[in-house]
Every structure is written in C-alpha cells, then in structure tokens.
Design an enzyme around this catalytic site. Structure first.
Site, PDB file in Angstrom:
ATOM      1  N   TYR A  51       0.866  -1.183   0.000  1.00 10.13           N
ATOM      2  CA  TYR A  51       0.000   0.000   0.000  1.00 10.13           C
ATOM      3  C   TYR A  51       0.900   1.230   0.000  1.00 10.13           C
ATOM      4  O   TYR A  51       2.005   1.202   0.549  1.00 10.13           O
ATOM      5  CB  TYR A  51      -0.902   0.019   1.236  1.00 10.13           C
ATOM      6  CG  TYR A  51      -2.011  -1.016   1.210  1.00 10.13           C
ATOM      7  CD1 TYR A  51      -1.737  -2.365   1.392  1.00 10.13           C
ATOM      8  CD2 TYR A  51      -3.339  -0.650   1.000  1.00 10.13           C
ATOM      9  CE1 TYR A  51      -2.750  -3.315   1.362  1.00 10.13           C
ATOM     10  CE2 TYR A  51      -4.361  -1.591   0.971  1.00 10.13           C
ATOM     11  CZ  TYR A  51      -4.054  -2.928   1.153  1.00 10.13           C
ATOM     12  OH  TYR A  51      -5.058  -3.864   1.127  1.00 10.13           O
ATOM     13  N   GLU A  52       0.421   2.318  -0.608  1.00  9.38           N
ATOM     14  CA  GLU A  52       1.289   3.468  -0.815  1.00  9.38           C
ATOM     15  C   GLU A  52       1.696   4.162   0.481  1.00  9.38           C
ATOM     16  O   GLU A  52       2.568   5.020   0.477  1.00  9.38           O
ATOM     17  CB  GLU A  52       0.656   4.456  -1.800  1.00  9.38           C
ATOM     18  CG  GLU A  52      -0.615   5.085  -1.313  1.00  9.38           C
ATOM     19  CD  GLU A  52      -1.356   5.813  -2.443  1.00  9.38           C
ATOM     20  OE1 GLU A  52      -1.022   5.609  -3.612  1.00  9.38           O
ATOM     21  OE2 GLU A  52      -2.273   6.578  -2.124  1.00  9.38           O
ATOM     22  N   SER A  53       1.091   3.775   1.588  1.00 15.45           N
ATOM     23  CA  SER A  53       1.521   4.310   2.881  1.00 15.45           C
ATOM     24  C   SER A  53       2.887   3.768   3.291  1.00 15.45           C
ATOM     25  O   SER A  53       3.431   4.212   4.296  1.00 15.45           O
ATOM     26  CB  SER A  53       0.488   3.963   3.951  1.00 15.45           C
ATOM     27  OG  SER A  53       0.260   2.557   3.971  1.00 15.45           O
ATOM     28  N   GLY A  54       3.440   2.828   2.537  1.00 20.28           N
ATOM     29  CA  GLY A  54       4.780   2.331   2.843  1.00 20.28           C
ATOM     30  C   GLY A  54       4.803   0.949   3.467  1.00 20.28           C
ATOM     31  O   GLY A  54       5.850   0.471   3.879  1.00 20.28           O
TER      32      GLY A  54
END
Lengths: 252, 274, 274, 252
Positions: A51-54
């Site tokens: 997920y792009e939150s890392g």
C-alpha cells in the site's frame, strides 16, 4: 449461505482472480483492496501486497478502511517511508500489478480521477492523482476495477490523470512508460482487455447473465466485442464466503 | 521548546505562511489544525500530499488561499465537500491549487529536506497534470539523454506533525506508518510537533523515526491530538468519525454549526478573495 | 534461496562483472570476498564507497580490473598497500579507477535503487575530481537556473552484503550502522547476502533495515563472515587484525604467503593486463 | 600527573577548544575525532557529534578507531543511512563545524587527501576524498587539523580534493559553496587563520615555546604572521588528563 451474489461481488471475485501467488501488487483502497485481500485468502496466499503508505508485504487480518490503517503496519514485512515506496519500489519496476480504480475511463483505458468538466471550472472536483499516474506508468501491468456505465466509460476522459494506452499503439513507448499499462479492466458487467493491435478496450468476457449488448449499452463509445466472448465462471461458495467475511456482508 | 499548543501555533504559524500539516492517514495533526482555525489564520498556502478532513475544515473556515497537494479526499469515505465547495464555488473564498502526484510531492519534500532546488523522477509523462501545473518540468540526463520529470523543492515556512513521544530536550519519536513526516520537518524553516506524551527517555522502538531536537522548533503535548486519525500504540482510527464528517461537510450550515460547537470559531465570511 | 557460500559466489559472481561488496566499517562481507579470491574471479569492476582490507586483498590477488570508489584506506590505520601497489606500479595488474566523493557515491547508489539514470547533488565544485572523473557532470535546475553536480546511477551486476539474520524465506535483517547496504542491494541486478544465522522469525529490532526476499537472490549462512569487521549484537571489530594487515600488505611476499595460508589461493601472476 | 605534554597533545587541545557546546560537528576519524571527544568531555558537553557512518548525536564512551565502530551506533541519538547523513544533514547546511585532516594544505587552505604527484602516475596514492569535499563545501565553517611541515604545507596542493578558499577572495562564492570554508587550521606549532581580505592563511597563534620562525620554517610558502601573534594557553591538567584517558596515554 446463499448462492446468489451481487454485481459488485462478482466484479471483486473476477478482479481477485487476476492476481497470482508470488505477485507483488500495489493496492489502491476500496475495491482493489477488497479484491487483493480476497485473492490472498483464496488462490494466491503468496500475494505480496504493497500500500502506498509504505507497508510492504502486508497481510491485514481485517479489511482496512484507509490506505494507512494501523493493521497494515502491524502485519507488514516492513514499513518504509513514502519516498521510499515510490522511489525504491514503484519507480524501478519492481511491482508486477498495479490495481487502480477510476471515475472515468476511455477507449484506450486512460483514467481520470481528477475532475469532471473543465479543470479550471470543474463540474465535479474529484480527489486527484494520488499514486495513480506513476502506478499506471511503472507497474509491469495494471488492472482497473470500475463499475461500468456511460458516465464512467467515456469516449474521451475529461482529464488524463493516469495514462493507459494514450491515443493508441506506440504511445506508451513514445512517452517512455515502462510498464505494459492496463491489461484488464474488470467491471460489474464483465472484463475488457486492450486489443493487441489497436490497444482499444474490447469486451472479452461477461459475467453470468450479462449480455454483450448490456455492456455496450453501458459504454460511451462503440464498444468492440471479442468474437470468442467468454463468460466469467460463477463465484465459488468459498470465494463468496471469504469475500463476505471481509466486507462484513456475512453479518458476522 | 515545550510550549502549550496555542502558544506554539501563535509563534510559529503566521498569516500568509506556507504551512504543511503532514501525516499519511496515521498521526495527522488534527488538534493543531483546529487551533489554526481557532486563531483565525488567513491566506495560508496549505501543503499536504493527502489533504483530508482536517484540511477540509481549515479550508472551509476560510484560512487558506492556496493548496499544494496530490490527493484530496476523505480516505475510505469519498470526497471532501468543503474543498469541493471552495474549488467549484469559491466558498467561502477561492482556493488556488497546485496539483501533483504522490510521487512528485514525495520527491519535492525530499529535495526540500536535502537542500537542493529540485528533484528528478519518472513521472507525469502523458498526463494532463503537466499542462495544469507549472511546477512540473523536464530535465535531460547528462549521461543518457533521457528526459525525466523535474519538480521543485518544497520548503514550507512551517511543518506541523503529530508524534507519539518527545523527550524533555525536544527529541521526537514516531513509529508505525511514518509517511513523509521526516522529510516534511527537515524541509521546513520551522516545525511544530504535537505529541501524545513527553517522557524522560525515548526507548528505541522498531520502525521508529527519531527527529533530533535541533530540527524541531517547538513541541506541544496534546494527548489525542491526532484524533480521529490514530496514534500507533496509543489509540485506533475512529472510522465512524470520518464517515460522519461526510454529512457535516456537505452542508454549509452544518459546517458552520460544527465550527461553532467544536472549535468555538465564527462562521466563515464568504466572498473574501485571496 | 539459501545456498552454501561457494555455490552462491559461483552462481552469482562472474568474470568481468561489476561487483559491489558494501559495508560501512560494519558488516563487511569479508568471507564472500575471500571466496571470490579462492574461485579466481578475473576482470571484475569492484564498486565500494570505502574499499578497505578485503578489497586490498581482492585487488592484490589480481581479481579486479577497475575500482569505483570514494575512500580507499585501512580505517583507523592508514593506507592500503596492495591498492597502492596496483595503482602506483600496476602490480599484479593495472587497476583503472573511477573516483568520487562519498556524497557522490551514495547518490549514485540511490539513483540506481530508484530506477533513474542520474542523481543531483551539491558537490565536487572546484575540486580536481571533476577533471579526472568523467562520471561527474553538471545539470541546470529548470526552476532556479542553479547548476548542480550530476552523477550517473550505479547498477552493479551483483551486490554482496553481510547481515545479522535471514529467515527461511530469504528475508534479510540488519541493524546498527546500516550504511549504504539497502541502496546497494536495490540497485543491483542480483544480490548475495551472507548472514550470521537463519531464524524462523525475524523479530523486529530498533534501527533495523529489512530487505524483502524478492530483492535477495541468495542467502548464505556464514557465521563470523564479517570478521575482522563486526556484526552488531554478535561480535566486535577486531582492531588488531586491521593493524596487523598493514605489515602483511606492505610486502608482496608476505601477501603471497597470506593468500596461500588464509585463502588457499595461489600467488598472483604479475603483469596480466586488463 | 606530569605538566609536560607533546606537540600532538597541545594541537588536539587547541582543536578541541574551537568547539562550543550546542554546536553540531561533523567529525572525521583520527585527530578530529580525538579533539571532538575531548571537547565533549571538557568545556562542550552539549557538542552534537555526527560521524559519516550515519550516527547522529553520538557520545562514544571510548575513542572509536574507525568511522563506524559499534560504540558510535550504541550511543547515538539515532543512526541513519549514509545517503541520509549526506543528503538530509550535511548538504542543507545543518552542520556548524566540519573537522578535517589533510595530507597537503596550501596557502588558501585547499586540501589534498588524494594523491602526491601526478594523478595518473602518482608518487603516493592516498585514500581519496571520502566525505571531505562536501564537508568542506557545506558545513558553516571548517576546522583543519594537520601537523605542520614543508611536506604538508605547500604553495599549491598536488590535487584539490576539498576546496578551501580556492585561489583567493570570491572563489567560494563563485563556486556556489555555501559554508564559510576553513576558518582555522590547527597544527602542532600553532593556529593559522585566513586573512579576512586576502583569504591567505596567516599565523595568528603559536603554542608555548614555538616561535613564528619555527612555523615559517615548517611552511612551504612565505607564511604571513599576524602582528598581534597570540600564544596558546597551556593545556590545563584537566584537559591533559581527559585527553590521555581517551588516547590510552595515561597507561590505564
């Protein structure tokens, strides 16, 4: 358990089936996240979700509402910074499948999530790009999940937020985009794929009970239909059970 | 170093400033945003990758003249209606926007933190953002001749973040999803960090980001200061509050009541241009 | 995934390859370097920010044709005499060099890990490195017009590092001073990681870097594989060994004896040009 | 305890005295590290030491032999990656003082640590640049520690590894170097500072028992001497005691 299912459910099941084990998948929130989480619990236990939150290699035990829920961090192989997820993981082409939604999508699978109407005088201002332009550019391939309607499936998107196949063959190469772009568009009516020669989205599969005419009627351009149109296999009881436990539709 | 929140905002956030309140779903400095509304700041340039509910509130209250961003929505719920009202109708005042992708914004902060004027990335090619956003240009690789996207450094006047802990010297510790907060603080001229608690010693935590006190201008102790977002190890995300915001934000009057009841701020004066 | 060291080196390190054995004082993959000597690799381009004793040994054994680096010395002791002998006297073979600063090398790895062809930094201006190193150029900021240094991405054929632990799936965990290892692995086409031990589960450790198995080509279990450097939490740096290397390396015959006794490798054949 | 001291000891003491508490100092290994560790244990307890291995705010309880000894990580406020220490800490000008050594230094405090003789046909190949070029460029000021001799103090360095004051006034500005450059050169004979007008290194201080002529004799150019030449205050017993406990010269 009922053997009936909703059109959203078969869309999600069809999307989940695009994912294979060992695949690294960049997951957007909403329908993509539901589909990826269904896949990992059914036929693709080795699916590696980012997920792009890392959160790299995460396996949330409940479906996250946002891209950065705590459960994503708690169950990840590792959590990295946002620059790192984009620069070290997405940009070099390490991700096999990018999973995107869309407000509008056009004949060449270009995606709009920015604005309906004119950019400077919008009819509806949408959230914007987020990670999508670079997901669409850099993942080896892109799967789009979007409900099919004439409002969403338009001849030409009002704004190109994320490039699909541009204006046709050779455009991605000309732009220097390294991934293959959208290889499948999964809708509540069926599955579209770009024609190998023209890159134009073509109906290749319909869900049970849906006709090609239904899909054409829900498309804002003259939708091509593959001669060997397939029908989506029915969702299995296992798929529906797992999906409903994820979405809470099982009432548990 | 450690100051009450109202003092921190008063000293560090000025009318007309470029202000980044960062947080990627996690650790969003909501209480600090509310204090900015309460103190009636005006003409701010707001910067954030993911402007969400708290930016909807700050924009709705009329504090902002500009927004620099890459995704403006209510995560998991839908659109931001105060943000929409500002862009579509100029209410309560017009909102100028400078719009990027996440990859572009992240690299802009990295350049800002690194003391260089721009960053290079593979991005934006073929998108309509290139035509709308003057801060997207291209640069040629002096070795391969490839053309890549270039974006200018972001250097906010002040960055505000929320973190789990600080020590008495003002060293700040955060963990869980740490997003872009390190870069946003390092890129800024000043920084204000609200924390759940101040402790004598910051025991190391796996996955932590530690911000040394010399890059932190002020710390304010605000337990729960990230609600309705969450603080890993302290409290969970209040998903219901995000869902409830949708109804409040759709209606100007409901929003005005929210401003009065929750913030103690007057209803925004419409029509006040940049 | 988990293979004996000799097999890992045989499969992943080929004659003529560009090879980075990285480690910043800590966790230097010394045992892997010795295996490269033992297997008689030739014509390598060695890459490392801080070539130290193990590179002195690999160079002295005649395995390398080129060295890309920013500081070549015996840390805390002095110079590298096999490195000197290769550069000053072409013994046992000439060594071509490509010389940078640490900041430049670090950014070259970052660009390599990021899939972009170059990196931008404030560096090198006014130094004589600019005249000697063709991979230092300048680039103009498209926003401010400032001129900055540009360096090309480093993308080794194979990066070799040493880490504390891996799990059975090949996920790798290292902590303490982690230097440039993450970027060096991500920048490489292949990677070989020697580890102190394989465990069932990688318990998180403060300050850890975790390299997911999908960026690790092979893991070899080599306890003590970083000696005489150190592995944080496992063993300390053997400073005496670094000091003792000075005498061995000053003398070609003493070095040949070291090769025979410690590595089981023949004395280098002098005069074999690139 | 003896009241005598070596020339290296007074050099180290003089260098340590350049550092003040609250200063952020980028520390090189060897003499700079000894001096910084002496300062933090005497008059500058708040000195914030950074080593290029990524250890920020470290306080080693023993003197490290290398730039990346374990004790540096164990006692640091935080340990960051090497790209981060250069890009996020050094490059933006966050470091007050850079502490460098030199094999050669010239009239304008340009530093050579690369090669004696010709680059392509060297007489002596030295370790090279390491972090020095950017330390010299980006720290607010630079302190150099080097033993004074005609071999080291040369009219013109064989190779400019790190820029001091270039060829004189205006050169740093012209090159876009943002720090002030070398403000002091500490030797075993005394202290040199760049003349405010000409930028030429000038002897401003000698250690006790050293004459200006001694310093001129150990310099490869016609060394200017300040009219108000100072004398370094003797090392205090406390300074010597701490220094010797650091270096092991106390035999403990």
């Amino acid at each position: 358990m009922t053997t009936g299912y909703t059109s959203d459910e078969i869309m999600t099941v069809a999307a989940a089936r695009c994912l294979t084990s060992q695949t690294a998948c960049f997951v957007g929130i909403g329908l993509p996240s539901t589909a990826a989480n269904l896949a990992v619990r059914t036929h693709a236990p080795g699916l590696w979700m980012i997920y792009e939150s890392g959160t790299l290699g995460t396996r949330p035990d409940t479906l996250p509402l946002s891209i950065g829920d705590g459960v994503l961090a708690e169950t990840a192989d590792t959590v990295v910074s946002v620059p790192e997820v984009f620069n070290y993981w997405l940009q070099p082409g390490r991700i096999d499948v990018g999973f995107l939604g869309a407000a509008q999508i056009d004949r060449y699978a270009n995606i709009n999530t920015t604005v309906i109407g004119d950019y400077t005088d919008p009819k509806v201002r949408l959230p914007g790009a987020g990670g999508a332009p670079e997901i669409a550019a850099s993942c080896r391939e892109v799967v789009v999940i979007v409900r099919q309607s004439r409002r969403a499936f338009v001849e030409r998107v009002d704004f190109v937020t994320s490039v699909g196949h541009g204006a046709g063959p050779g455009d991605r190469e000309r732009l220097g985009l390294r991934g293959a772009g959208p290889t499948r568009v999964i809708t509540d009516l069926g599955v579209l794929e770009p024609d190998p020669a023209t890159r134009e989205l073509t109906l290749v599969q319909v869900h049970p009970g849906v006709s090609a005419e239904d899909a054409r009627a829900a498309t804002g351009w003259d939708l091509a239909v593959a001669p060997d149109l397939a029908t989506t296999p029915e969702p299995t009881p296992e798929e529906l059970k797992v999906l409903r436990s994820l979405t809470g539709a099982d009432g548990v | 170093m450690i100051v009450p929140l109202d003092e921190g905002v008063r000293e560090l956030v000025h009318d007309g400033d470029t202000v980044a309140l960062e947080g990627f779903t996690h650790l969003i400095p909501v209480a600090a945003g509310h204090e900015i509304i309460r103190q009636g700041r005006r003409d701010l340039t707001l910067v954030r990758m993911t402007p969400d509910v708290v930016y909807d509130q700050v924009i709705g209250a009329g504090c902002a003249a500009r927004l620099v961003f890459s995704w403006g929505g209510n995560p998991g719920v839908g659109s931001l209606h105060r943000f929409r009202d500002a862009i579509q109708n100029g209410w309560p005042r017009p909102l100028e926007i400078e719009e990027h992708s996440h990859a572009g914004m992240a690299n802009r902060y990295v350049a800002g933190a690194s003391g260089v004027p721009f960053a290079v990335l593979r991005g934006y090619a073929g998108t309509d953002l290139v035509d709308q956003t003057p801060t997207i240009k291209t640069v040629e690789c002096p070795f391969t001749g490839e053309r890549l996207a270039a974006v200018p450094a972001l250097n906010p006047d002040v960055t505000v973040i929320h973190a789990q802990r600080a020590d008495r010297a003002g060293n700040v510790q955060l963990w869980g999803i740490t997003g872009i907060q390190k870069e946003a603080v390092l890129a800024a001229r000043r920084s204000l960090v609200t924390v759940e608690e101040v402790v004598d010693r910051l025991e190391p935590v796996p996955g932590q980001v530690l911000l040394p006190s010399r890059v932190v201008t002020a710390v304010s102790v605000v337990p729960g200061g990230a609600r309705p977002s969450y603080a890993h190890g302290y409290y969970a995300r209040d998903n219901a509050a995000y869902q409830a915001w949708d109804a409040v934000s759709r209606d100007r009057d409901a929003f005005a009541r929210w401003l009065a009841d929750e913030i103690g701020a007057p209803a925004p004066l419409p029509g006040k241009a940049g």
